[in-house]
Scaffold this motif. Structure first.
Motif, PDB file in Angstrom:
ATOM      1  N   ALA A  63      -8.353  12.892 -64.048  1.00 27.46           N
ATOM      2  CA  ALA A  63      -8.768  11.776 -63.200  1.00 27.46           C
ATOM      3  C   ALA A  63      -9.143  10.573 -64.059  1.00 27.46           C
ATOM      4  O   ALA A  63      -8.808   9.424 -63.738  1.00 27.46           O
ATOM      5  CB  ALA A  63      -9.934  12.190 -62.312  1.00 27.46           C
ATOM      6  N   GLY A  64      -9.845  10.836 -65.172  1.00 23.66           N
ATOM      7  CA  GLY A  64     -10.195   9.751 -66.087  1.00 23.66           C
ATOM      8  C   GLY A  64      -8.966   9.118 -66.696  1.00 23.66           C
ATOM      9  O   GLY A  64      -8.880   7.887 -66.822  1.00 23.66           O
ATOM     10  N   GLN A  65      -7.980   9.942 -67.065  1.00 22.46           N
ATOM     11  CA  GLN A  65      -6.752   9.403 -67.637  1.00 22.46           C
ATOM     12  C   GLN A  65      -5.953   8.613 -66.610  1.00 22.46           C
ATOM     13  O   GLN A  65      -5.326   7.599 -66.943  1.00 22.46           O
ATOM     14  CB  GLN A  65      -5.904  10.547 -68.209  1.00 22.46           C
ATOM     15  N   ALA A  66      -6.009   9.063 -65.365  1.00 22.69           N
ATOM     16  CA  ALA A  66      -5.314   8.318 -64.316  1.00 22.69           C
ATOM     17  C   ALA A  66      -5.924   6.930 -64.153  1.00 22.69           C
ATOM     18  O   ALA A  66      -5.211   5.945 -63.940  1.00 22.69           O
ATOM     19  CB  ALA A  66      -5.379   9.087 -62.993  1.00 22.69           C
ATOM     20  N   MET A  67      -7.261   6.837 -64.274  1.00 22.46           N
ATOM     21  CA  MET A  67      -7.906   5.535 -64.187  1.00 22.46           C
ATOM     22  C   MET A  67      -7.524   4.670 -65.382  1.00 22.46           C
ATOM     23  O   MET A  67      -7.291   3.465 -65.238  1.00 22.46           O
ATOM     24  CB  MET A  67      -9.419   5.696 -64.101  1.00 22.46           C
TER      25      MET A  67
END
Length: 259
Positions: A63-67
């Motif tokens: 999720a952090g990488q998607a952001m």
């Protein structure tokens, strides 16, 4: 958090990366980074690239990488450019342009402080892309709806400007690791960085004098700053207890006193 070296990634994962980079000739593992499970600088025929990533079943890290991927087009003036993203062999990896730099020194008198101020000024001009969560929403449950409204805004915030996320080059600083962005008031990252100066043993008066160079900070609504400090302190106390949160909360309280 256990780390996985480049050579220990599945061959399928490395092959897909090398389809972008060309054959990897040399690898320098990078130990920094709290959310990624692998990180390295790869030297290949196309040059150097910084690669970071997490297992495909690590929902929080992904999720952090998607952001990071979602905001990268907006942050290219202040951070490295995202070159590609691959999901293969059970791993989700991001490849960034390589920038040469060291972690910032935020202590009193450091020559890095002027460069850090430069990049923060540039970052404050960046508007948050659609889909970035509101900074105010982090404090739902610890602040009243009226106080939450004081923390809304449209500036793209990094929210974790610790020294490891500030890379100092010859004449500039890059802000890296945009895994926790938010949309909010422009002064918020100045406030977070001022607290980091205090953590680096910069006396509160000097740290606050550094913050005063930013018009966004000097013009900040004192009620908004107080809400930010109150919400942050309450969240820290929930997470690690009142005694454990006391040193950090004292630094944040200095912000409210100054405001």
């Amino acid at each position: 958090m256990p780390r996985t070296a480049w050579g220990d990634l599945p061959s399928e994962t490395r092959a897909v990366v090398e389809a972008h980079t060309g054959p990897v000739d040399a690898v320098r593992e990078v130990a920094d980074g709290l959310t990624c499970r692998t990180a390295a600088v790869l030297k290949a025929g196309s040059g150097q690239v910084f690669v970071k990533g997490a297992p495909a079943d690590d929902a929080r890290a992904r999720a952090g990488q998607a952001m990071e991927a979602a905001v990268n087009a907006a942050t290219r003036g202040v951070g490295p450019r995202l070159l590609w993203q691959v999901v293969a062999g059970g791993w989700d990896l991001l490849g960034f342009e390589y920038v040469e730099g060291r972690h910032a020194d935020l202590a009193a008198g450091s020559g890095d402080l002027a460069l850090v101020a430069d990049v923060l000024r540039a970052a404050q001009a960046v508007r948050a892309p659609a889909g970035v969560p509101s900074f105010a929403d982090r404090f739902v449950g610890v602040l009243s709806p009226e106080r939450l409204e004081l923390l809304r805004g449209d500036t793209l915030l990094h929210t974790d400007t610790n020294p490891h996320n500030l890379l100092v080059g010859d004449d500039r600083v890059w802000i890296v690791d945009w895994a926790m962005p938010a949309a909010g008031p422009a002064w918020v990252d100045v406030a977070y960085t001022t607290v980091r100066l205090m953590e680096a043993d910069c006396p509160p008066r000097e740290a606050l004098a550094w913050a005063a160079q930013f018009p966004s900070w000097t013009a900040a609504d004192p009620r908004a700053v107080e809400a930010f400090v109150a919400g942050t302190c309450r969240l820290w106390e929930r997470q690690i207890g009142a005694r454990g949160a006391r040193p950090s909360n004292a630094r944040f309280t200095a912000l409210a006193v100054a405001a």
